[in-house]
Write a protein that holds these residues in place. Structure first.
Motif, short mmCIF file in Angstrom:
data_model
loop_
_atom_site.label_atom_id
_atom_site.label_comp_id
_atom_site.label_asym_id
_atom_site.label_seq_id
_atom_site.Cartn_x
_atom_site.Cartn_y
_atom_site.Cartn_z
N ARG A 440 29.46 63.76 1.07
CA ARG A 440 30.14 63.12 -0.06
C ARG A 440 29.45 61.84 -0.51
O ARG A 440 29.58 61.43 -1.66
CB ARG A 440 31.60 62.84 0.31
N ASP A 441 28.72 61.21 0.39
CA ASP A 441 28.05 59.95 0.03
C ASP A 441 26.98 60.13 -1.04
O ASP A 441 26.52 59.15 -1.63
CB ASP A 441 27.43 59.30 1.27
N LEU A 442 26.58 61.38 -1.30
CA LEU A 442 25.61 61.62 -2.36
C LEU A 442 26.07 61.06 -3.70
O LEU A 442 25.26 60.70 -4.55
CB LEU A 442 25.36 63.12 -2.53
N LYS A 443 27.38 60.97 -3.89
CA LYS A 443 27.90 60.47 -5.16
C LYS A 443 27.45 59.04 -5.44
O LYS A 443 27.45 58.60 -6.58
CB LYS A 443 29.42 60.56 -5.19
N GLY A 444 27.07 58.32 -4.40
CA GLY A 444 26.57 56.97 -4.60
C GLY A 444 25.35 56.93 -5.50
O GLY A 444 25.10 55.94 -6.20
N ILE A 445 24.55 58.00 -5.49
CA ILE A 445 23.38 58.08 -6.34
C ILE A 445 23.79 58.05 -7.81
O ILE A 445 23.16 57.39 -8.65
CB ILE A 445 22.58 59.37 -6.03
N VAL A 446 24.85 58.77 -8.12
CA VAL A 446 25.35 58.84 -9.50
C VAL A 446 26.08 57.56 -9.87
O VAL A 446 25.85 56.97 -10.93
CB VAL A 446 26.29 60.06 -9.66
N GLU A 447 26.95 57.11 -8.98
CA GLU A 447 27.78 55.94 -9.29
C GLU A 447 26.94 54.70 -9.54
O GLU A 447 27.23 53.91 -10.45
CB GLU A 447 28.76 55.71 -8.14
N TRP A 448 25.87 54.51 -8.76
CA TRP A 448 25.02 53.34 -8.97
C TRP A 448 24.34 53.39 -10.32
O TRP A 448 24.28 52.39 -11.05
CB TRP A 448 23.98 53.23 -7.85
N ARG A 449 23.85 54.56 -10.70
CA ARG A 449 23.15 54.66 -11.99
C ARG A 449 24.11 54.48 -13.16
O ARG A 449 23.75 53.87 -14.17
CB ARG A 449 22.40 55.99 -12.06
N LEU A 450 25.30 55.01 -13.05
CA LEU A 450 26.26 54.81 -14.13
C LEU A 450 26.61 53.32 -14.26
O LEU A 450 26.73 52.80 -15.39
CB LEU A 450 27.52 55.63 -13.87
N ALA A 451 26.75 52.63 -13.13
CA ALA A 451 27.03 51.20 -13.19
C ALA A 451 25.87 50.44 -13.81
O ALA A 451 26.06 49.53 -14.64
CB ALA A 451 27.32 50.67 -11.79
N GLU A 452 24.64 50.80 -13.44
CA GLU A 452 23.46 50.15 -14.00
C GLU A 452 23.33 50.43 -15.49
O GLU A 452 22.99 49.53 -16.28
CB GLU A 452 22.20 50.63 -13.27
N LEU A 453 23.62 51.66 -15.91
CA LEU A 453 23.54 51.98 -17.33
C LEU A 453 24.59 51.22 -18.12
O LEU A 453 24.34 50.80 -19.26
CB LEU A 453 23.70 53.50 -17.53
#
Length: 681
Positions: A440-453
């Motif tokens: 489930r921690d894979l979602k961190g890859i997406v969440e960080w990029r969405l926050a950065e965008l």
């Protein structure tokens, strides 16, 4: 560059200095030694140094390098180690130390003799050596039992290697005890001697004391000397925490060490390595901090520690509560070498998270699953520079890992970025991967990029399918096609009767009864589908074209899946392929070909699930090529060098496709595509 805010530094325990002898380390965050895979002929040259220098620029207090640097000829280079057994390394170390010190970071090296953990067929094909002739499972070596001539030779080799490190300008060294020769003498599991080097705890400490006494005599009192030390070999071993503390006290009382770098568990075999020594995703954060804290309290010397201290909250707790003196955030630094700089300047929310995917332990180390710059510092940049040219309108189609990274890098460059995703959520196949019980921690890859965008002001659009005309109407300067692919099911007759793994993982298909899963990639989707089927109550048969399940993955991931299969009683059928499926009395007859025997067998099941990767979705890309100024061609030389792409005409927009829209690969490859193309825009 590291520019800390004094107010933040003053109140954060991670940002306080630590003094050991004469050396003051500027904060409590370190990178522990590891074989990063960037050495050249056993030497730390430019790529190796630049990899560590990025951490120094990012504010790290101490970088410990040279995982398992070899001190002597019968400790061979078998997993890309350094060679500190020759004077040739000294000028490399001098350059390295100067670079790190110029950035304010301390630098130390780990030196070792592998002992039985070596390879008798590697290097000069010399026998491995050890305190006793007991085979090591992981590297398959049966060592020669050392006599006193061997012991004296190796002690001298340690001292000579340590002196080279001092002459190289380093701040100190650590010897490696855990699992290596020094630790093999310390552990009753590997030391069965009856002479003065075996038996009693005091005798088992004799070799370590001789090594450190010789080192101290060679380097003097001003050089820092520590030991990477196993405090507890785990529940299946004889050396437990109480004895680890007793050994440490003997070393301390003899003045042999200035610090301990505490590790837990053994390296005896791959399961032990993955479960205890270097745990990854699915393991709780900082699993050994509490016993390390007990060890520190009882021993009374500075203690370093790293084992899944992947986030600042865990590191801060460990330091604040006195569990450790230095928090080893090694894999977290591989994900983001600027952790300290971001923390100390009030940008903690911008830190790229380590998700524990263990991609950095693959044969392609030190690469991070979602930081493709790591290990490529000579050609790519961790801090994306602003464009020196005009601001361009960049349109990214597809919000999976490739598209998210393309949008992020383009926005960091200062361009006007719009990202369009046809699905309701951003993340692409990462969302499928994160459905597993331990991923489930894979979602961190997406969440960080969405926050950065969001921080960078990019325009994000979900539920937005874009065709050729929709894209053209935006009048883009650059179009990045990151549309991914569709599941491949290519088995010959009966493909239409099969289910793909994506449909299983998204819940579109419910599995029951007898389920055959055919894994044609050795990646995660096959085992994930097996897990989902078992959870639904199905009986699973697992067929793989490979010799073992999850063959394409790292050893840590493979162990996870093996444990899950064992738990659920799934016995994989290896080196076998699915050749056809046909309907038979409301069931499915699956024909299997064994690649070893060439025999064909037929099994009757209720469902057949196929995993064969994906095939690119290129329809819209193909339609756009005629409108582009480069005919949709990404020049390979320019791509590899992250250089501007050549134009083929004066009219139209620049068009590229990346990630699985090109070919079925992994997250790292998709993001590397995006970074190489977009950092040159």
């Amino acid at each position: 560059m590291y520019q800390p805010d004094p107010a933040i530094v003053a109140k954060d325990p991670l940002l306080q200095p630590l003094t050991i002898r004469h050396l003051t380390i500027r904060n409590r965050i370190m990178s522990t030694s590891h074989a990063c895979g960037l050495e050249q002929n056993g030497m730390p040259d430019d790529a190796y140094q630049s990899y560590h220098e990025a951490k120094a620029k990012g504010g790290i207090g101490l970088s410990m390098f040279g995982g398992s640097s070899n001190v002597d000829i019968d400790s061979p280079n078998i997993f890309r180690q350094l060679n500190v057994g020759t004077d040739e390394i000294i000028p490399h170390l001098q350059r390295f130390a100067a670079r790190m010190h110029a950035q304010g970071a301390a630098l130390m090296c780990q030196i070792t003799h592998l002992g039985r953990r070596g390879d008798p067929y590697g290097g000069d094909r010399l026998p491995t050596i050890g305190p006793s002739p007991i085979r090591e499972t992981a590297h398959r070596s049966i060592p020669k039992e050392m006599d006193e001539h061997d012991i004296d030779r190796v002690v001298k080799a340690f001292a000579a290697a340590a002196l080279r490190c001092k002459e190289g300008g380093l701040d100190g060294i650590e010897t490696m005890a855990g699992g290596h020769l020094i630790g093999q003498f310390l552990s009753p599991d590997t030391n069965r001697r009856t002479d003065r080097f075996g038996g009693s705890l005091e005798n088992r400490c004799r070799f370590a004391l001789m090594v450190h006494e010789a080192i101290r005599k060679a380097v003097g009192d001003s050089f820092i000397l520590g030991m990477r030390f196993t405090i507890d070999e785990g529940p299946d071993s004889a050396l437990r925490l109480d004895e680890g503390i007793r050994i440490a006290r003997i070393l301390k009382d003899a003045g042999a060490v200035d610090f301990f770098n505490a590790i837990y568990g053994t390296m005896e075999n791959v399961p032990a390595l993955a479960k205890y020594n270097m745990p990854g995703m699915g393991t709780p954060l900082a699993p050994w901090v509490e016993p390390v804290g007990v060890f520190r309290r009882e021993v009374g010397l500075p203690v370093f520690h790293a084992a899944r201290i992947a986030d600042l909250a865990s590191a801060r707790y460990a330091v604040r509560e006195g569990k450790v003196d230095m928090a080893g955030m090694t894999r977290a630094q591989i994900a983001d070498p600027y952790i300290v700089a971001k923390l100390a300047s009030g940008r903690e929310d911008e830190i790229r998270p380590c998700v524990g995917a263990t991609h950095c332990q693959s044969q392609h180390r030190p690469s991070c699953l979602h930081n493709p710059v790591t290990g490529r510092e000579l050609s790519l940049k961790h801090v994306i520079p602003k464009t020196q040219g005009p601001v361009r309108k960049v349109v990214v189609i597809g919000g999976g890992p490739a598209g998210l990274e393309a949008a992020r890098v383009s926005a960091e460059r200062g361009h006007e970025v719009s990202l369009y995703e046809a699905a309701a959520e951003f993340g692409g196949q990462i969302l499928l991967g994160a459905t597993g019980s331990w991923r489930r921690d894979l979602k961190g890859i997406v969440e960080w990029r969405l926050a950065e965008l969001g921080r960078l002001g990019a325009s994000l659009h979900a539920n937005a399918y874009m065709d050729e005309h929709d894209i053209a109407e935006l009048e883009p300067d650059v179009v990045i096609m990151a549309t991914g692919g569709l599941p491949m099911v290519d088995i010959g007759d009966g493909a239409e009767l099969c289910i793909n793994t994506w449909d299983v993982l998204t819940g579109q298909v419910a599995l029951s009864g007898d389920v055959l899963i055919f894994d044609g990639t050795g990646r995660h989707p096959g085992p994930l589908a097996a897990e989902r089927a078992v959870e639904a109550g199905a009986r699973v048969s697992y067929v793989s074209i490979d010799a073992m399940i999850a063959e394409e993955l790292t050893y840590s991931e493979r162990i996870r899946w093996k444990q899950l299969f064992l738990k659920h009683g799934i016995q994989p059928i290896p080196e076998t392929r699915l050749v056809s499926v046909e309907r038979c009395d409301n069931r499915l007859a699956a024909r299997l070909l064994n690649d070893l025997s060439h025999e064909i067998t037929t099994v009757m099941v209720d469902h057949v699930v196929v995993e064969q990767g994906s095939i690119p979705m290129t329809e819209v890309y193909d339609q756009l090529r005629g409108r582009s100024n480069n005919e949709g061609v990404s020049d390979l030389e320019a791509t590899v060098n992250a250089a501007p792409q050549p134009r083929r005409s004066a009219e139209g927009f620049e068009l590229h496709r990346i990630g699985d829209a090109v070919a079925s690969r992994n997250i790292h490859s998709a993001m590397l595509d995006a970074l190489r193309i977009c950092s040159a825009l």
